[in-house]
Design a protein around this motif. Sequence first.
Motif, PDB file in Angstrom:
ATOM      1  N   PRO A  75       0.798  -0.887   0.100  1.00 31.64           N
ATOM      2  CA  PRO A  75      -0.078   0.179  -0.142  1.00 31.64           C
ATOM      3  C   PRO A  75       0.662   1.286  -0.310  1.00 31.64           C
ATOM      4  O   PRO A  75       1.965   1.339   0.381  1.00 31.64           O
ATOM      5  CB  PRO A  75      -0.643  -0.186   1.398  1.00 31.64           C
ATOM      6  CG  PRO A  75      -0.560  -0.788   2.266  1.00 31.64           C
ATOM      7  CD  PRO A  75       0.281  -2.106   1.331  1.00 31.64           C
ATOM      8  N   GLU A 113       1.572   4.586   0.794  1.00 29.57           N
ATOM      9  CA  GLU A 113       1.650   4.853   2.606  1.00 29.57           C
ATOM     10  C   GLU A 113       1.533   6.444   2.766  1.00 29.57           C
ATOM     11  O   GLU A 113       2.443   7.531   1.483  1.00 29.57           O
ATOM     12  CB  GLU A 113       2.583   4.331   3.612  1.00 29.57           C
ATOM     13  CG  GLU A 113       2.046   2.999   4.252  1.00 29.57           C
ATOM     14  CD  GLU A 113       2.852   2.773   6.065  1.00 29.57           C
ATOM     15  OE1 GLU A 113       2.915   3.725   5.701  1.00 29.57           O
ATOM     16  OE2 GLU A 113       2.973   2.158   5.533  1.00 29.57           O
ATOM     17  N   PRO A 114       0.897   6.876   3.351  1.00 24.89           N
ATOM     18  CA  PRO A 114       1.880   9.571   3.243  1.00 24.89           C
ATOM     19  C   PRO A 114       3.267   9.393   3.777  1.00 24.89           C
ATOM     20  O   PRO A 114       3.657   8.685   4.966  1.00 24.89           O
ATOM     21  CB  PRO A 114       0.501   9.437   4.120  1.00 24.89           C
ATOM     22  CG  PRO A 114      -0.253   8.363   4.945  1.00 24.89           C
ATOM     23  CD  PRO A 114       0.256   7.378   4.513  1.00 24.89           C
ATOM     24  N   VAL A 147       4.626  11.057   6.092  1.00 23.94           N
ATOM     25  CA  VAL A 147       3.770  12.057   7.885  1.00 23.94           C
ATOM     26  C   VAL A 147       5.337  12.823   7.793  1.00 23.94           C
ATOM     27  O   VAL A 147       6.437  12.540   7.673  1.00 23.94           O
ATOM     28  CB  VAL A 147       3.463  11.448   8.973  1.00 23.94           C
ATOM     29  CG1 VAL A 147       3.391  12.102   9.672  1.00 23.94           C
ATOM     30  CG2 VAL A 147       3.064  10.062   8.342  1.00 23.94           C
ATOM     31  N   ASP A 191       9.913  11.856  14.172  1.00 25.95           N
ATOM     32  CA  ASP A 191       8.408  12.148  15.497  1.00 25.95           C
ATOM     33  C   ASP A 191       8.828  12.499  16.687  1.00 25.95           C
ATOM     34  O   ASP A 191      10.331  11.984  16.938  1.00 25.95           O
ATOM     35  CB  ASP A 191       7.998  11.268  15.032  1.00 25.95           C
ATOM     36  CG  ASP A 191       7.384  10.755  13.507  1.00 25.95           C
ATOM     37  OD1 ASP A 191       7.366  11.035  12.424  1.00 25.95           O
ATOM     38  OD2 ASP A 191       7.345   8.636  13.228  1.00 25.95           O
ATOM     39  N   TYR A 192       7.871  13.248  16.560  1.00 23.17           N
ATOM     40  CA  TYR A 192       7.683  13.422  18.272  1.00 23.17           C
ATOM     41  C   TYR A 192       7.973  12.517  18.980  1.00 23.17           C
ATOM     42  O   TYR A 192       7.534  11.636  18.986  1.00 23.17           O
ATOM     43  CB  TYR A 192       7.021  14.265  18.573  1.00 23.17           C
ATOM     44  CG  TYR A 192       7.251  14.403  20.249  1.00 23.17           C
ATOM     45  CD1 TYR A 192       7.795  16.026  19.906  1.00 23.17           C
ATOM     46  CD2 TYR A 192       5.826  14.231  21.464  1.00 23.17           C
ATOM     47  CE1 TYR A 192       7.846  16.117  22.235  1.00 23.17           C
ATOM     48  CE2 TYR A 192       6.428  14.002  22.591  1.00 23.17           C
ATOM     49  CZ  TYR A 192       7.198  15.563  23.077  1.00 23.17           C
ATOM     50  OH  TYR A 192       6.935  15.795  24.175  1.00 23.17           O
ATOM     51  N   GLN A 193       8.921  12.342  20.003  1.00 21.03           N
ATOM     52  CA  GLN A 193       9.278  11.632  21.246  1.00 21.03           C
ATOM     53  C   GLN A 193       9.637  11.904  22.257  1.00 21.03           C
ATOM     54  O   GLN A 193      10.148  12.595  22.336  1.00 21.03           O
ATOM     55  CB  GLN A 193      10.571  10.504  20.488  1.00 21.03           C
ATOM     56  CG  GLN A 193      10.618   9.454  18.976  1.00 21.03           C
ATOM     57  CD  GLN A 193       9.869   8.455  20.088  1.00 21.03           C
ATOM     58  OE1 GLN A 193       9.352   8.377  20.684  1.00 21.03           O
ATOM     59  NE2 GLN A 193       9.480   8.150  18.486  1.00 21.03           N
ATOM     60  N   GLU A 194       9.325  11.141  23.217  1.00 22.40           N
ATOM     61  CA  GLU A 194       9.420  11.750  24.916  1.00 22.40           C
ATOM     62  C   GLU A 194      10.109   9.989  25.507  1.00 22.40           C
ATOM     63  O   GLU A 194       9.678   8.816  25.440  1.00 22.40           O
ATOM     64  CB  GLU A 194       8.384  11.640  25.303  1.00 22.40           C
ATOM     65  CG  GLU A 194       7.781  12.901  25.898  1.00 22.40           C
ATOM     66  CD  GLU A 194       6.480  13.232  27.227  1.00 22.40           C
ATOM     67  OE1 GLU A 194       6.109  14.394  26.357  1.00 22.40           O
ATOM     68  OE2 GLU A 194       5.947  12.837  28.161  1.00 22.40           O
ATOM     69  N   LYS A 205       7.575  -6.263  19.719  1.00 19.57           N
ATOM     70  CA  LYS A 205       6.373  -5.686  18.883  1.00 19.57           C
ATOM     71  C   LYS A 205       6.889  -5.072  17.235  1.00 19.57           C
ATOM     72  O   LYS A 205       6.635  -5.647  16.722  1.00 19.57           O
ATOM     73  CB  LYS A 205       5.222  -4.497  19.133  1.00 19.57           C
ATOM     74  CG  LYS A 205       4.141  -5.341  19.999  1.00 19.57           C
ATOM     75  CD  LYS A 205       3.765  -4.557  20.736  1.00 19.57           C
ATOM     76  CE  LYS A 205       2.519  -4.947  21.709  1.00 19.57           C
ATOM     77  NZ  LYS A 205       1.661  -4.064  22.288  1.00 19.57           N
ATOM     78  N   THR A 206       7.740  -4.184  17.211  1.00 14.49           N
ATOM     79  CA  THR A 206       8.326  -3.544  16.226  1.00 14.49           C
ATOM     80  C   THR A 206       9.483  -3.894  16.252  1.00 14.49           C
ATOM     81  O   THR A 206      10.603  -3.688  16.459  1.00 14.49           O
ATOM     82  CB  THR A 206       7.795  -2.058  16.369  1.00 14.49           C
ATOM     83  OG1 THR A 206       8.916  -0.887  16.938  1.00 14.49           O
ATOM     84  CG2 THR A 206       6.868  -1.807  16.627  1.00 14.49           C
ATOM     85  N   LYS A 261      11.917  -1.355  15.290  1.00 11.14           N
ATOM     86  CA  LYS A 261      12.450  -0.292  15.558  1.00 11.14           C
ATOM     87  C   LYS A 261      12.582  -0.551  17.170  1.00 11.14           C
ATOM     88  O   LYS A 261      13.648  -0.555  17.463  1.00 11.14           O
ATOM     89  CB  LYS A 261      11.498   0.829  15.652  1.00 11.14           C
ATOM     90  CG  LYS A 261      11.557   2.456  15.269  1.00 11.14           C
ATOM     91  CD  LYS A 261      10.931   3.078  15.648  1.00 11.14           C
ATOM     92  CE  LYS A 261      12.023   4.684  16.043  1.00 11.14           C
ATOM     93  NZ  LYS A 261      10.792   6.110  15.871  1.00 11.14           N
TER      94      LYS A 261
END
Lengths: 361, 704
Positions: free
Chosen positions: B477, B479-480, B482, B565-568, B682-683, B685
Amino acid sequence: MLKHIILASSLLFVTTGIFCQEDVKVLSQSEVEALKSQLPLAAETAYNDGIAALQAKNYTLAVDKFTEAINAYENFEKAYFNRGLAYDALNKNENAIADYKKTIELNKDNAEAFYKMSGVYEKLGDKENTLIYLSKAITASPTVVDYLYKRSTIYFQDNDYENSLKDLNEIIKQNPSYAFAYNDRGSINRLQNKLDDAIADYKKATLLDKSSKIAFNNLGSAYRKKGDYDLAIKAFDAAIALDKQFYLAFNNRGYARYEKGDYDGALADFDLTLAIKPDYAFAYNNKASVLLKQEKWNDVVKMCDKAIQLDANYGSAYYNRGIAYEMLRNPKQSCQDWSKAAELGIEAANSYYSNSECYKF
Amino acid sequence: MKKIVSIFIALIFGVISFAQDTPFDKSAFKEDKDGLKEALKNLKEGDKFYLQEPFADYKNAMPFYEKAYAFNPNNADLNYKLGMCNINTNFRTRALPYFEKAYRLNPLVAPEVKYYIGQGYHLLQKWDDAIKNYNEFASKNAGQPNSDPELLKSATKKIQECKSGKLLEKKPIRVFIDNMGKNINTEYPEYCMIMNADGSEMYFTSRRNTSTGGIIDNINGGYFEDIFYSKSSGDGWAPATNVGEPINTKGHDATVALSPDGSKMLVYIDDKGDGNIYESVRKGDAWSKPKKMDAIICSPYHESSAWYSNDGKRLYFISSRPLPGSKDKMEKDKDIYYVTWNAEKQKWDNLVRLPDNINTPYDEDGLFVHPDGKTIYFSSRGHNSIGGYDIFSTELRPDGTFSDPINIGVPVNTPDDDVFFVLSASGRYGYMTSFREDGMGEKDLYKITFLGDEKPPILNSEDILLAGLGQVIAEKPAEPIVSNRRGELAILKGTIYDDKTKKPLYAKIELTDNVKGEILAEFESDPVNGRFLVSLPAGKNYGIAVKADGYLFHSENFDIPKGADYQEYNKDVYMKKIEVGEVIVLKNIFYDLAKYSLRPESKTELDRLIKLLNDNPTIKIQISGHTDSRGSDEMNKELSKNRAKEVVTYLIKAGISEGRLKYEGYGEEQLIHSDAEIAKLKTEKEREAAHQENRRTEFKIISK
């Protein structure tokens, strides 16, 4: 006389390729006579019985009969080969390989034995040996395009598009009317984003085989990817005209209509897809995508629910439902969906999850 | 309620009856002399406030005029006055029908009536009607001896604002705007919300009846300002509480800014009309008494807003002082300035006025510096404002210049004043002050949820790619892509403890740009609760060293690429005393892939280790190399040993005695995360991060 006729026809059976496009090779009368002269009658009789059993799909009996024939004539190449076929059909793969190997030992140029052996290895998931024996078959009979074609598909499935392409080019060189080769080359070009080349190949495939719904459908998908939505829709129309139950083409036409901005048309196509194949999760998800564009958030959730019900690991459906929940002011649920979608490999969902402070929920 | 209904009916009636201008006199109301008398009395009372010097009191004039209006809705002058009362109070959007009716009844009711009709349409965002009326006002009044030049100038500007509004309205930004609710807002004014970088705490100003002393300010009415506090609780905010003394006093105390880690607050104190910025420092939960900022900031002119840069090295502020170097000592429009912290002199220094692409001939105010280290939000009446103050953003470029401001767009910006905007580090949530008719009364605080670019759906398709096989293959697919333009950074926060006692610890946190090898900033943990928060703008490989006296340093590494991406990251740090057997992972030691030569980015960490060894000349250490579980055991062992040896060689070259150093390579023998644990992640990453943690260089104190 009757026995002789069976022998001739059984030899004919042996040499028939698995692909329908090639002509059947028939032994000449002189070859049959030469073979007959060496065979003891018991071997010939058992062999012919084996062929009859094989044709009747009674593989166990076929094995027994070919064994009898081999016992009566130990260098009976055709009996080894045909017993190999019977073992193959019975999924007695080790025995089948042994018989094909024996066949090759008796006749190192027996391309079909190499070919059949590669098939057993393919069944066993042994890609390396599959390719080794296919290549040997091709070396033994370089002009049998079916072998080349088979190898091209193996390469393709292994994402080795370069070698797949080489084989397809060779097929086209040898047989310019081999429609499958054009279709498959088109698919490689499409995957490599060479859309104009893909379209040219698919077009050629449809010209060579006007009844190929597959090629028409692929042509439509290539046009859609290129952004030529009207041409895509036309190609999908042609595929559907060839098979009114071809759900893939309905779904793909819906996708093209969506891209074109014809949301009502797209919805109609996805509904038609579902009428043919009610358990098709993609069509539910695609319908949800149209409803997202139409800002019918609750309906999006319903459609995605159905898609997820059919496939609990459907990343795109979680992703789309997450968007709907966001617009329904349910951030907790949207975050949960994006989390799941990210877990299922949708990268954009991962970004949405991070950038929306989803870890707070 | 009855009154509102009767006014509404009267307005409607007025529109459809083509009434004439009806004076308040006996000839028109022969049969209701008492009513007329009462109406005249109300007009007179209203006029007292309306004509008050030096400033009209529209709010108090309005109820009297409304009563008179209920008696006679067809008086042009009264309609005009009611229009003026509405447009100058919180009911601005209700003014238009009065002005239009006043004009219909008597086109000569006031020379500026068309201007106000234009403004009425402007506030309702009916751009073309507004432009038409402003133009009519300008063409009628230009060159006239009694025309108001300021109003003519204003009409020209407002026409421009309407044109900007038309343009911006074509591309509205995707947001949800929500009143922050009863835990925060009251029927009294709330405004100027400030918050820390992770959005866990916020402060705001309110003039509610629970303000300190409960005293009303006689000059402008309403209770004195106080500062209130609230804490994030799940997806909402806890009920606000008064922060109390020493920040709040009986006078006006208003919020200005909060440092990203929430350890410092800037407060506005009126200072008898001068208006200055004060600073309060927090230790644990206690705030110090606000102290006036340096004179370079607090001039004899008005300073109304300020904000710290993310590294604490700059302070941006608003001042109405004359231009630097100007002989003119008159107060001018508000502009943005900044000063730089001089660590040597321990004071703010080097005043700079932002360039003219940021500061306009109109007012700038309401500063906010985002923790991304580059974006500054401010409100301005200039630029392409669509009316009043609008919120703009500008970016501090690497070369020190500022990008041209961008209007953050509608519907956040309106034709009215839009000020005191703050944004969470992630860029997801903004907060602003606004008056809206559906609010809880007066100005309220509103939460803006930025939805970002439209999130395109993902569709799926399948084809039979190989004609010879019936196999259906799904297309990958599309994907956009982001982008999170408002939140390209990471936040690192946690608590620093003593590893043995588990008590919170005061420590210094040094932030290094590993590639450039330069120290970017130094932060401190709270001495009472050990908490810290550091913002890490995207685009750098950060080395973080936590240092406390008598402890081994603790190191962390964060690579935050541009576009991330934003991360905390929540990371509690347990500091270890310099004792035999203690092990520290050197997270800022880097090697080339599958090689053992040290990369130059390792220098800062190695120099830190050298300093530790020099400061503690008796300790002996062992350097250990570790790999992840991928690759052959033998190769991993060899690689890890060579890497450890390379570190030891560097230390020896730097003058550390060879006799104090040992090295060992453990390959994959001492994994932090086993393969089984990694497989459960899970991922991809997360799995890669776990492998990354397994690949490490450590040092261990083997004798003291």
